[in-house]
Design a protein around this motif. Structure first.
Motif, PDB file in Angstrom:
ATOM      1  N   VAL A  10      10.622  31.380  -4.752  1.00 58.96           N
ATOM      2  CA  VAL A  10      10.643  30.634  -6.018  1.00 58.96           C
ATOM      3  C   VAL A  10       9.454  29.681  -6.096  1.00 58.96           C
ATOM      4  O   VAL A  10       8.730  29.636  -7.103  1.00 58.96           O
ATOM      5  N   VAL A  11       9.241  28.928  -5.036  1.00 60.60           N
ATOM      6  CA  VAL A  11       8.138  27.963  -5.020  1.00 60.60           C
ATOM      7  C   VAL A  11       6.796  28.684  -5.059  1.00 60.60           C
ATOM      8  O   VAL A  11       5.871  28.276  -5.774  1.00 60.60           O
ATOM      9  N   ASP A  12       6.691  29.780  -4.299  1.00 63.14           N
ATOM     10  CA  ASP A  12       5.440  30.528  -4.292  1.00 63.14           C
ATOM     11  C   ASP A  12       5.102  31.071  -5.668  1.00 63.14           C
ATOM     12  O   ASP A  12       3.931  31.105  -6.063  1.00 63.14           O
ATOM     13  N   PHE A  13       6.118  31.511  -6.411  1.00 64.42           N
ATOM     14  CA  PHE A  13       5.840  32.062  -7.739  1.00 64.42           C
ATOM     15  C   PHE A  13       5.206  31.012  -8.654  1.00 64.42           C
ATOM     16  O   PHE A  13       4.234  31.306  -9.358  1.00 64.42           O
ATOM     17  N   VAL A  14       5.750  29.803  -8.649  1.00 67.51           N
ATOM     18  CA  VAL A  14       5.200  28.800  -9.566  1.00 67.51           C
ATOM     19  C   VAL A  14       3.835  28.295  -9.105  1.00 67.51           C
ATOM     20  O   VAL A  14       2.980  27.963  -9.936  1.00 67.51           O
ATOM     21  N   THR A  15       3.596  28.254  -7.792  1.00 64.70           N
ATOM     22  CA  THR A  15       2.316  27.721  -7.309  1.00 64.70           C
ATOM     23  C   THR A  15       1.223  28.779  -7.233  1.00 64.70           C
ATOM     24  O   THR A  15       0.060  28.508  -7.516  1.00 64.70           O
ATOM     25  N   VAL A  38       1.399  28.578 -12.529  1.00 64.49           N
ATOM     26  CA  VAL A  38       0.404  27.559 -12.885  1.00 64.49           C
ATOM     27  C   VAL A  38      -0.996  28.163 -12.986  1.00 64.49           C
ATOM     28  O   VAL A  38      -1.714  27.905 -13.969  1.00 64.49           O
ATOM     29  N   PRO A  39      -1.431  28.972 -12.005  1.00 67.94           N
ATOM     30  CA  PRO A  39      -2.747  29.606 -12.156  1.00 67.94           C
ATOM     31  C   PRO A  39      -2.843  30.504 -13.390  1.00 67.94           C
ATOM     32  O   PRO A  39      -3.908  30.594 -14.008  1.00 67.94           O
ATOM     33  N   ALA A  40      -1.754  31.195 -13.751  1.00 68.04           N
ATOM     34  CA  ALA A  40      -1.770  32.036 -14.948  1.00 68.04           C
ATOM     35  C   ALA A  40      -2.067  31.203 -16.180  1.00 68.04           C
ATOM     36  O   ALA A  40      -2.848  31.616 -17.062  1.00 68.04           O
ATOM     37  N   TYR A  41      -1.452  30.028 -16.259  1.00 67.02           N
ATOM     38  CA  TYR A  41      -1.749  29.138 -17.382  1.00 67.02           C
ATOM     39  C   TYR A  41      -3.212  28.715 -17.374  1.00 67.02           C
ATOM     40  O   TYR A  41      -3.886  28.739 -18.409  1.00 67.02           O
ATOM     41  N   ALA A  42      -3.726  28.347 -16.204  1.00 71.43           N
ATOM     42  CA  ALA A  42      -5.113  27.898 -16.101  1.00 71.43           C
ATOM     43  C   ALA A  42      -6.087  28.993 -16.522  1.00 71.43           C
ATOM     44  O   ALA A  42      -7.043  28.747 -17.276  1.00 71.43           O
ATOM     45  N   ILE A  43      -5.860  30.202 -16.034  1.00 69.98           N
ATOM     46  CA  ILE A  43      -6.734  31.318 -16.380  1.00 69.98           C
ATOM     47  C   ILE A  43      -6.678  31.600 -17.880  1.00 69.98           C
ATOM     48  O   ILE A  43      -7.698  31.867 -18.520  1.00 69.98           O
ATOM     49  N   THR A  44      -5.476  31.511 -18.451  1.00 70.77           N
ATOM     50  CA  THR A  44      -5.298  31.827 -19.864  1.00 70.77           C
ATOM     51  C   THR A  44      -5.881  30.751 -20.778  1.00 70.77           C
ATOM     52  O   THR A  44      -6.501  31.060 -21.799  1.00 70.77           O
ATOM     53  N   ALA A  45      -5.705  29.484 -20.409  1.00 69.91           N
ATOM     54  CA  ALA A  45      -6.049  28.373 -21.300  1.00 69.91           C
ATOM     55  C   ALA A  45      -7.446  27.805 -21.092  1.00 69.91           C
ATOM     56  O   ALA A  45      -7.887  26.954 -21.858  1.00 69.91           O
ATOM     57  N   SER A  46      -8.157  28.271 -20.074  1.00 71.18           N
ATOM     58  CA  SER A  46      -9.430  27.647 -19.705  1.00 71.18           C
ATOM     59  C   SER A  46     -10.609  28.116 -20.524  1.00 71.18           C
ATOM     60  O   SER A  46     -11.700  27.542 -20.437  1.00 71.18           O
ATOM     61  N   GLY A  47     -10.438  29.182 -21.308  1.00 66.64           N
ATOM     62  CA  GLY A  47     -11.560  29.733 -22.048  1.00 66.64           C
ATOM     63  C   GLY A  47     -12.423  30.669 -21.231  1.00 66.64           C
ATOM     64  O   GLY A  47     -13.485  31.092 -21.689  1.00 66.64           O
ATOM     65  N   LEU A  48     -11.973  31.034 -20.028  1.00 68.85           N
ATOM     66  CA  LEU A  48     -12.741  31.931 -19.172  1.00 68.85           C
ATOM     67  C   LEU A  48     -12.623  33.392 -19.601  1.00 68.85           C
ATOM     68  O   LEU A  48     -13.472  34.210 -19.243  1.00 68.85           O
ATOM     69  N   LEU A  49     -11.570  33.718 -20.365  1.00 68.00           N
ATOM     70  CA  LEU A  49     -11.323  35.096 -20.775  1.00 68.00           C
ATOM     71  C   LEU A  49     -11.669  35.289 -22.242  1.00 68.00           C
ATOM     72  O   LEU A  49     -11.822  34.315 -22.999  1.00 68.00           O
ATOM     73  N   LEU A  50     -11.787  36.549 -22.655  1.00 67.22           N
ATOM     74  CA  LEU A  50     -11.959  36.849 -24.063  1.00 67.22           C
ATOM     75  C   LEU A  50     -10.727  36.352 -24.827  1.00 67.22           C
ATOM     76  O   LEU A  50      -9.593  36.602 -24.393  1.00 67.22           O
ATOM     77  N   LEU A  74      -3.295  39.015 -20.939  1.00 68.81           N
ATOM     78  CA  LEU A  74      -3.517  39.021 -19.496  1.00 68.81           C
ATOM     79  C   LEU A  74      -2.696  37.939 -18.806  1.00 68.81           C
ATOM     80  O   LEU A  74      -2.247  38.124 -17.669  1.00 68.81           O
ATOM     81  N   GLY A  75      -2.496  36.803 -19.478  1.00 69.98           N
ATOM     82  CA  GLY A  75      -1.628  35.768 -18.920  1.00 69.98           C
ATOM     83  C   GLY A  75      -0.221  36.288 -18.709  1.00 69.98           C
ATOM     84  O   GLY A  75       0.398  36.059 -17.650  1.00 69.98           O
ATOM     85  N   VAL A  76       0.292  37.012 -19.702  1.00 67.37           N
ATOM     86  CA  VAL A  76       1.608  37.639 -19.564  1.00 67.37           C
ATOM     87  C   VAL A  76       1.583  38.664 -18.436  1.00 67.37           C
ATOM     88  O   VAL A  76       2.522  38.766 -17.629  1.00 67.37           O
ATOM     89  N   GLY A  77       0.485  39.430 -18.361  1.00 66.33           N
ATOM     90  CA  GLY A  77       0.354  40.432 -17.305  1.00 66.33           C
ATOM     91  C   GLY A  77       0.378  39.811 -15.917  1.00 66.33           C
ATOM     92  O   GLY A  77       0.992  40.359 -14.987  1.00 66.33           O
ATOM     93  N   ILE A  78      -0.282  38.664 -15.757  1.00 66.41           N
ATOM     94  CA  ILE A  78      -0.274  37.963 -14.470  1.00 66.41           C
ATOM     95  C   ILE A  78       1.144  37.533 -14.105  1.00 66.41           C
ATOM     96  O   ILE A  78       1.606  37.746 -12.977  1.00 66.41           O
ATOM     97  N   ALA A  79       1.837  36.921 -15.073  1.00 69.33           N
ATOM     98  CA  ALA A  79       3.191  36.419 -14.806  1.00 69.33           C
ATOM     99  C   ALA A  79       4.149  37.558 -14.470  1.00 69.33           C
ATOM    100  O   ALA A  79       4.942  37.469 -13.521  1.00 69.33           O
TER     101      ALA A  79
END
Length: 222
Positions: free
Chosen positions: A65-70, A74-86, A93-98
């Motif tokens: 459980v802890v590993d999933f959120v860490t 959280v990284p999925a949100y960062a990757i999705t919201a950072s503007g690094l992706l199209l 892709l954020g959904v795909g990561i989760a």
């Protein structure tokens, strides 16, 4: 002992709050704290024989459980919201990561008999770190994330830095160097020299590809 493991979930919340504020360096710093907790809680639990002392609590389930959120959420949100992706691909892709991360942690085949991970081991905290470090063009970042999602389900072996016995001394030495270089990168807000970036990428390549390289070399020598 279980409280110490569960503390990782609290650390993940703090990391998420930093991510929402776009304090990316602080987010990675807190994820680093969670990584340290994850690295030491298992050996401590085995040393204290927590399974026998606290049989009503499942350390394995708690750890997942802890590993999933860490490692994933959280990284999925960062990757999705950072503007690094199209922009159009980012939420998908954020959904795909989760989703792929959740499936990976539920897969009983996630570790091979020799303790290697099977497939890309949902290390999205590391993937996010390298995206922020290298900052490739959005099209390349998008393609890289899509490939990693697909590799989650490909049965190649990825080195577990602690549990794999083969070349453990070398692996742990490289992980120590990697940890120092990560701190250097975060302190400098990812503005680091080419040698630092090269070393970080080389160590990542060793973790991901060393088993495949050894197997290939053995096939030629057989």
């Amino acid at each position: 002992m279980h409280i110490f493991t569960a503390l990782g979930a609290g650390i993940a919340l703090i990391a998420m709050l930093e991510a929402v504020r776009e304090h990316w360096t602080a987010m990675f710093a807190w994820l680093g704290v969670a990584l340290v907790i994850d690295a030491v809680d298992g050996p401590i639990a085995r040393r204290l024989d927590v399974v026998r002392v606290q049989p009503d609590w499942s350390g394995d389930v708690l750890d997942l459980v802890v590993d999933f959120v860490t490692y994933v959420f959280v990284p999925a949100y960062a990757i999705t919201a950072s503007g690094l992706l199209l922009p159009l691909a980012a939420p998908l892709l954020g959904v795909g990561i989760a989703v792929s991360g959740a499936l990976y942690f539920a897969d009983r085949r996630m570790k091979a008999a020799d303790n290697h991970f099977r497939g890309f081991p949902a290390l999205w905290n590391a993937a996010a770190f390298y995206l922020f470090l290298l900052h490739p063009r959005p099209v390349f970042s998008t393609l890289s994330v899509a490939i990693l999602i697909a590799l989650t389900f490909v049965p190649f072996h990825v080195l577990h830095p602690i549990r794999v016995v083969r070349l453990r001394g070398l692996t742990l030495s490289l992980i120590a160097v990697w940890a120092v270089l990560v701190v250097v990168a975060l302190v400098n807000d990812f503005n680091v020299s080419t040698p630092v970036t090269t070393a970080l990428c080389a160590i990542a390549a060793y973790i991901v590809a060393s088993d495949a390289a050894i197997r290939l070399a053995r096939s030629f020598s057989a």
